[in-house]
Design an enzyme around this catalytic site. Structure first.
Site, PDB file in Angstrom:
ATOM      1  CG  ASP A   1       0.412  41.373  36.711  1.00 47.75           C
ATOM      2  OD1 ASP A   1      -0.366  42.324  36.937  1.00 47.75           O
ATOM      3  OD2 ASP A   1       0.995  41.235  35.632  1.00 47.75           O
TER       4      ASP A   1
ATOM      5  CG  ASN B   1       9.775  39.553  28.283  1.00 43.90           C
ATOM      6  OD1 ASN B   1       8.550  39.560  28.354  1.00 43.90           O
ATOM      7  ND2 ASN B   1      10.544  39.567  29.350  1.00 43.90           N
TER       8      ASN B   1
ATOM      9  CG  HIS C   1       5.855  39.686  30.531  1.00 45.19           C
ATOM     10  ND1 HIS C   1       6.904  40.489  30.944  1.00 45.19           N
ATOM     11  CD2 HIS C   1       4.779  40.504  30.477  1.00 45.19           C
ATOM     12  CE1 HIS C   1       6.471  41.710  31.125  1.00 45.19           C
ATOM     13  NE2 HIS C   1       5.178  41.752  30.848  1.00 45.19           N
TER      14      HIS C   1
HETATM   15  C1  GLP Z   1       3.451  44.433  32.482  1.00 44.17           C
HETATM   16  C2  GLP Z   1       2.358  43.692  33.276  1.00 44.17           C
HETATM   17  C3  GLP Z   1       1.421  42.942  32.393  1.00 44.17           C
HETATM   18  C4  GLP Z   1       1.094  43.807  31.207  1.00 44.17           C
HETATM   19  C5  GLP Z   1       2.343  43.889  30.326  1.00 44.17           C
HETATM   20  C6  GLP Z   1       2.204  44.810  29.145  1.00 44.17           C
HETATM   21  O1  GLP Z   1       4.720  44.175  32.961  1.00 44.17           O
HETATM   22  N1  GLP Z   1       2.860  42.814  34.282  1.00 44.17           N
HETATM   23  O2  GLP Z   1       0.266  42.549  33.101  1.00 44.17           O
HETATM   24  O3  GLP Z   1       0.042  43.228  30.474  1.00 44.17           O
HETATM   25  O4  GLP Z   1       3.487  44.187  31.083  1.00 44.17           O
HETATM   26  O5  GLP Z   1       2.182  46.148  29.545  1.00 44.17           O
HETATM   27  P1  GLP Z   1       1.710  47.320  28.599  1.00 44.17           P
HETATM   28  O6  GLP Z   1       0.263  47.107  28.371  1.00 44.17           O
HETATM   29  O7  GLP Z   1       1.980  48.581  29.386  1.00 44.17           O
HETATM   30  O8  GLP Z   1       2.500  47.205  27.356  1.00 44.17           O
END
Ligand code: GLP
Length: 241
Positions: free
Chosen positions: A67, A136, A138
């Protein structure tokens, strides 16, 4: 879907690094896809250490980025582009020609998404996708409510995603939208490795792994994926039954 629970942050990071190395050693031309965020930082550090120690050859593989933030110049510290190149590709010796990332500065989002979809098809699909999970639920920027049938697309980001997203940048950065591979591409990847750590992820991990499969929790779709593997620490697994 398989799950593995480890005592600390270092152990799943190490196991995840081993899985990437094993994938590339069995199939030097493997097609990989990597997320950014805090979760995989340890995996990437250990992957580089182990790859150097074992003289692993990444010269034939191909890498996609999961992404990207829309409207942030790629060289800016904190973009997926900058993080993947600095934390992973350069230290591994992966060349620019072996990498395809979203261009967050594109002025034609549909064309950018088509380009990504075509490239993935041309490479024969993704062998190993390493993802994290948002608070959330995602995956990438597939926010709650996203259709599981979508391929690459742009996405208005939820408040919680924007708030945690700001922490990746070293100065306040205007962000509102993301570009992401869609859940259809996550579901089509031959292996999906979901990493999670810390107590903050315990509630969403319980919903994603044990709750109903629903677009409201995008990661719950992995329950139906035979090649999905969740590696997490005890803290993230604390609410699992
Ligand atoms: C972000 C990214 C994701 C990532 C997720 C978790 O917004 N778009 O690709 O895996 O959130 O992030 P983190 O690993 O910092 O908790």
């Amino acid at each position: 879907m398989q799950r593995q629970i480890f005592d600390d942050y270092e152990s799943p990071s190490s196991a995840a690094a081993d899985l990437v190395l094993e994938t590339v050693s069995q199939n030097p031309g493997a097609v990989l896809c990597f997320a950014t965020g805090n979760t995989p930082v340890g995996t990437y550090r250990l992957l580089i250490e182990k790859a150097h120690a074992r003289q692993a050859d990444f010269s034939q593989c191909f890498c996609f980025g999961l992404d990207e933030w829309v409207g942030v110049p790629p060289e800016k510290s904190g973009t997926c582009h900058q993080i993947l190149h600095e934390q992973l590709f350069k230290p591994l010796g992966v060349r620019g020609t072996q990498v395809h990332l979203f261009d967050g500065m594109t002025d034609d989002i549909s064309a950018e998404c088509r380009r990504m979809n075509e490239m993935i098809r041309q490479k024969g699909g993704i062998d190993l996708m390493l993802v994290g999970i948002g608070l959330n639920g995602h995956i990438g920027f597939n926010e709650p409510g996203c259709s599981p049938e979508l391929e690459a697309h742009d996405q208005e980001l939820h408040e919680s995603t924007l708030a945690s997203g700001q922490h990746y940048f070293n100065e306040p950065t205007p962000i509102a939208k993301g570009l992401t591979l869609g859940l259809a591409q996550v579901r089509a990847a031959r292996t999906v490795l979901l990493l999670a750590n810390g107590a903050g992820k315990a509630s969403i991990i319980q919903k994603a792994l044990e709750g109903p499969v629903t677009p409201e929790v995008p990661a719950s779709h992995l329950q139906q994926h035979k090649g999905a593997l969740v590696m997490m620490d005890k803290a993230a697994a604390a609410q699992l039954t």
